[in-house]
Design a protein around this motif. Structure first.
Motif, PDB file in Angstrom:
ATOM      1  N   VAL A   1       0.845  -1.195   0.000  1.00 50.25           N
ATOM      2  CA  VAL A   1       0.000   0.000   0.000  1.00 50.25           C
ATOM      3  C   VAL A   1       0.876   1.240   0.000  1.00 50.25           C
ATOM      4  O   VAL A   1       1.896   1.302   0.701  1.00 50.25           O
TER       5      VAL A   1
ATOM      6  N   SER B   1      -2.485   3.403  -7.445  1.00 52.66           N
ATOM      7  CA  SER B   1      -2.356   2.196  -8.256  1.00 52.66           C
ATOM      8  C   SER B   1      -2.418   0.946  -7.384  1.00 52.66           C
ATOM      9  O   SER B   1      -1.832   0.900  -6.293  1.00 52.66           O
ATOM     10  N   LEU B   2      -3.141  -0.043  -7.851  1.00 55.28           N
ATOM     11  CA  LEU B   2      -3.139  -1.357  -7.210  1.00 55.28           C
ATOM     12  C   LEU B   2      -1.865  -2.091  -7.623  1.00 55.28           C
ATOM     13  O   LEU B   2      -1.549  -2.207  -8.801  1.00 55.28           O
TER      14      LEU B   2
ATOM     15  N   SER C   1      -0.388  -2.482 -11.316  1.00 57.20           N
ATOM     16  CA  SER C   1      -1.077  -3.516 -12.084  1.00 57.20           C
ATOM     17  C   SER C   1      -1.923  -2.944 -13.212  1.00 57.20           C
ATOM     18  O   SER C   1      -2.446  -3.699 -14.033  1.00 57.20           O
TER      19      SER C   1
ATOM     20  N   LYS D   1      -4.650  -1.219 -12.507  1.00 55.73           N
ATOM     21  CA  LYS D   1      -5.946  -0.959 -11.887  1.00 55.73           C
ATOM     22  C   LYS D   1      -5.794   0.127 -10.823  1.00 55.73           C
ATOM     23  O   LYS D   1      -4.723   0.294 -10.240  1.00 55.73           O
ATOM     24  N   TRP D   2      -6.878   0.833 -10.574  1.00 53.80           N
ATOM     25  CA  TRP D   2      -6.866   1.947  -9.625  1.00 53.80           C
ATOM     26  C   TRP D   2      -7.860   1.693  -8.499  1.00 53.80           C
ATOM     27  O   TRP D   2      -8.941   1.156  -8.724  1.00 53.80           O
ATOM     28  N   ILE D   3      -7.458   2.086  -7.298  1.00 55.41           N
ATOM     29  CA  ILE D   3      -8.320   1.969  -6.128  1.00 55.41           C
ATOM     30  C   ILE D   3      -8.317   3.311  -5.398  1.00 55.41           C
ATOM     31  O   ILE D   3      -7.367   4.093  -5.532  1.00 55.41           O
TER      32      ILE D   3
ATOM     33  N   SER E   1      -5.553  -6.752   1.633  1.00 56.24           N
ATOM     34  CA  SER E   1      -5.998  -7.308   0.357  1.00 56.24           C
ATOM     35  C   SER E   1      -7.337  -6.702  -0.070  1.00 56.24           C
ATOM     36  O   SER E   1      -7.731  -6.815  -1.233  1.00 56.24           O
TER      37      SER E   1
ATOM     38  N   SER F   1     -11.895  -0.881   0.410  1.00 58.32           N
ATOM     39  CA  SER F   1     -12.994  -1.475  -0.349  1.00 58.32           C
ATOM     40  C   SER F   1     -14.364  -1.100   0.212  1.00 58.32           C
ATOM     41  O   SER F   1     -15.383  -1.351  -0.430  1.00 58.32           O
TER      42      SER F   1
END
Length: 801
Positions: free
Chosen positions: A582, A636-637, A645, A647-649, A710, A714
């Motif tokens: 992270v 970024s993930l 990767s 993908k974005w979070i 993980s 979320s």
């Protein structure tokens, strides 16, 4: 005590003592901001009124016969841009002194009618710059004279966790800001600061010192580096040159005393000291922790002659954070807090000297300063000093800084350039018992690190065709930490701003720039058991951020301003934790330390959004500020190799919607009223890994649940909104002034949403209960009733004589 204070407040209001017949007076000096030469025959009037005067041959002026209250001055002179000053408080008990610096008007725009406006514009930062006056800080509802809380009313700025003053700007973390006090950089703004970041619950700076604050949320001047999200430039008042003035204040959390007056014919000083009484209040309320803080601040200014002046500033704090182990029959929440929270003592200071020499075409500035932070934390098992420690942390960091700047004007150009050199030392001795997943991996190391840093910078501004203003700047930073950081050209940060006047009151503004920031010392100095610097081996580098922003500014009249700005920020080389994959940006708003873990500079991030600001000095008699921000903040993930990767979070600062409405108004007979309403979109949060948390070995060390990285961010909390109000009553006597105020936060008692908390199930003796189906685990339960929200009234008293 509260009841007696309320009765005293009401009785003084009802008595309404007779006003003295004498009125207030403002004295000041009008001068050229570049050369310090006096400007004679300048017209100085009280803004919005017809009372005024002109400056004499030495630029001095006097305006007498003023009614007490907040006053702004409008100043005009041939060949100079018109100017409206920050607000000053006029009283009967003292004369006000104010310096009025005027900028020379380029000959190209002499044919254009430039009107005075309280919303002053800047050539080097035509957008993303907000100016905050002392009147806005003093009377801000819910602010309690704390500058950080006032800043949270501005567009793009989000509040953080409850009871904290983290500055979160346009989706960036609290570690991405820099602070300057009269040109001297200060490392942090708050008591109980998070080492490596900037947050804390209470501000250090005494507002009695503040003249105005320049808040840059983008388009940073090249002279101010090491920032990714914002720069706060505080301008302090000078001491009273006629006589000693004394001011005492009782606020929400502290007692304050300020002394202000002359030291000699050419030297003035202002000094303050504050002491908190939070520990007594928290103990009476039955809270599980007892904070206590003290701080000091001073400034002296010596005008050697008309061409030379020296300013010396100081700022310091002593913070003590103890556990309230004397609680009788603590509930689950209190036991939970006492279980994991460490004892913390911290002190810090900044000392700086600013020498300014005025020449015929500008001035030279030399800044020498030193700042130091000492941080001590420890925690015993079960808070019993006969049992082993689970945390033993001692750290200090000290910086010695030298900066030279040259400001000059050459025909149509305004130029600033200079260089800086810093020498820093960092010490850390750490033992921290902790688990990574189910593996016990304690930190045990000692670091004693020396570091040199250097930089060069330059910026040039010019106006073309009386309508287009362009500012071009460049900066380069380097340090001796590693080969990745010691080359200036690797951290080259150009920036370009432009402003085009579509109409005399309508501007199109844009900025593009690249900015770099050094990771915190906690990250640079993180070591292994042998003393080797782990993150130096990992190739830790400067953090990079590219900004792109554009917008409109419209001033419908002299009293109002509307701005719309769109922004995009792209982060590169952000430190990512090797423990949990992270980005550390999302970890920078918590107490304790930040960044002291193994890191790699592979993270990416992005924020984008739009801001709307409406300001009106006289909307139905109210000084009104409305701001709305739509913001997205993502990181970024990372994959298993700690690479993006694709993908974005969301980051922890992805609030989406921010709304603030602030309005204040002065009434007759010394009354002031104001209110502030805020709406904040719910931030994301990370759920717990309850399976790991319930392990007896894990819980006995951490005493709080482990996050499930993980599923990072979320889940999302509900939106939050709050109404704060403030009422002031001031009495202006001939030789002293008395002010009472009542400030009520969260008037309608909105219950904010918080992540759930878990603790162990306890037996009748208070001991954790082992899971009957698994002898390696405790039974966990959710702690009920931990939502945030309470009505918080404050009564304050300010006496000045």
């Amino acid at each position: 005590m509260l009841r007696k204070t309320l009765l005293l407040f009401i009785s003084i209001i009802l008595l309404n003592p007779l006003n003295a017949q004498d009125k207030g007076m403002i004295k000041g000096r009008v001068f050229d901001s570049k050369t310090n030469e006096p400007i004679p025959f300048a017209t100085v009037i009280v803004y919005g009124k017809i009372i005024g005067t002109t400056s004499d041959f030495d630029g001095n002026f006097v305006i007498a016969g003023l009614e007490p209250g907040w006053v702004e001055l409008q100043v005009t002179a041939i060949g100079f841009k018109p100017y409206i000053s920050e607000a000053v408080m006029v009283t009967r008990s003292k004369n006000i002194f104010i310096d009025i610096p005027l900028e020379e008007m380029p000959y190209e725009i002499e044919s254009v009618v430039v009107k005075a406006s309280p919303f002053r514009r800047s050539e080097e930062a035509p957008l993303s710059l907000r100016r905050i006056g002392i009147d806005e800080i003093e009377r801000n509802p819910g602010g309690n004279r704390d500058i950080s809380r006032v800043i949270q009313s501005l567009p793009g700025v989000a509040p953080s966790l409850a009871y904290r003053n983290d500055v979160i700007v346009r989706g960036g973390g609290p570690n991405e800001n820099r602070f300057y006090l009269d040109g001297v950089e200060i490392p942090n703004l708050n008591h109980f600061a998070t080492q490596g970041a900037s947050g804390g619950p209470v501000g250090i700076i005494n507002v009695d010192f503040v003249r105005e604050v320049n808040f840059y949320s983008g388009a940073f001047p090249a002279s101010k580096g090491n920032a990714l999200s914002s720069v706060l430039d505080f301008r302090q008042v000078d001491g009273n040159s006629e006589r000693l003035k004394v001011k005492g204040a009782v606020g929400a959390s502290d007692l304050a005393l300020t002394l202000d007056g002359p030291l000699s014919n050419n030297t003035t000083m202002i000094f303050s000291a504050r002491r908190s009484y939070l520990q007594f209040l928290f103990n009476a309320l039955g809270l599980p922790f007892l904070p206590n803080y003290n701080d000091f601040q001073f400034k002296t200014k010596t005008r050697i002659d008309t061409k030379n002046e020296i300013t010396v500033i100081g700022l310091g704090a002593i913070d003590e954070f103890e556990l309230n182990l004397g609680l009788k029959n603590p509930d689950e929440y209190q036991r939970y807090i006492l279980g994991y929270l460490p004892v913390n003592t911290q002190w810090n200071y900044t000392l700086g000297t600013v020498y300014k020499h005025y020449a015929s075409n500008g001035y030279h500035t030399l800044v020498v300063s030193r700042n130091m932070l000492n941080n001590r934390q420890y925690k015993f098992t079960n808070n019993d000093d006969n049992l082993p420690k689970v945390l033993d942390y001692t750290s200090w960091e000290a910086e010695n800084k030298l900066r030279y700047e040259r400001d000059l004007g050459l025909k149509n150009y305004s130029i600033n350039f200079g260089a800086g050199l810093e020498y820093a030392r960092y010490f850390n001795s750490t033992y921290r018992a902790k688990f990574i997943g189910e593996t016990f991996t304690p930190d045990t190391y000692e670091t004693n690190m020396d570091l040199f840093k250097w930089n060069i910078f330059g910026q040039v501004n010019r106006t073309f065709f009386a309508k287009l203003t362009v500012s071009l700047g460049v900066r380069a930073d380097a340090s001796s930490y590693s080969a990745e950081m010691n080359n200036l050209f690797k951290q080259l940060s150009p920036r370009l701003s432009a402003s085009y006047m579509l109409k005399p009151n309508l501007f199109l503004n844009a900025n593009v720039g690249r900015y770099y920031q050094l990771p915190p010392y906690t990250a640079l100095g993180f070591a292994n058991a042998t003393g080797s610097l782990v993150n130096k081996t990992n190739g830790l580098s400067y953090i990079q951020s590219d900004h792109l922003m554009a917008g409109f500014e419209w001033q419908p009249n002299e009293q109002s301003q509307i701005t719309v700005e769109g922004f995009m920020k792209f982060y590169n080389k952000y430190p990512v934790s090797k423990n949990d994959s992270v980005s550390i940006s999302s970890k920078s708003a918590d107490y304790g330390t930040f960044g002291d873990e193994p890191l790699v500079s592979t993270g990416k991030g992005r924020t984008f959004g739009v801001e709307l600001l409406y300001r009106n000095k006289k909307l139905l008699g109210f000084n009104t500020l409305f701001s709305y921000t739509l913001v997205r903040s993502e990181t970024s993930l990372m994959n298993s190799n700690l690479k993006p990767s694709g993908k974005w979070i969301p980051t922890s600062w992805d609030n989406r919607h921010l709304v603030t409405l602030t309005a204040t108004r002065s009434f007759k007979k010394g009354w002031d009223f104001g209110f502030k309403w805020r709406f904040v979109g719910g931030p994301p949060y990370t759920p717990y890994d309850l399976a790991t948390s319930s392990l007896i070995n894990v819980w006995n060390v951490q005493r709080q649940p482990s996050l499930d990285y993980s599923r990072f961010n979320s889940l999302r909390l509900q939106s939050f909104h709050q109404l704060d109000i403030r009422v002031d009553k001031s009495y202006y006597f001939q030789s002293w002034m008395l002010n009472f105020y009542v400030d009520i936060q969260n008037v309608y008692n909105f219950q904010g949403d918080r992540p759930p908390l878990y603790t162990t199930v306890s037996d009748t003796s208070g001991n954790p209960v082992v899971d009957p189906n698994d002898a390696t685990r405790y039974l966990l339960k959710k702690i009920e009733g931990t939502g945030g929200g309470t009505v918080l009234p404050t009564i304050g008293v300010i006496v000045e004589f």
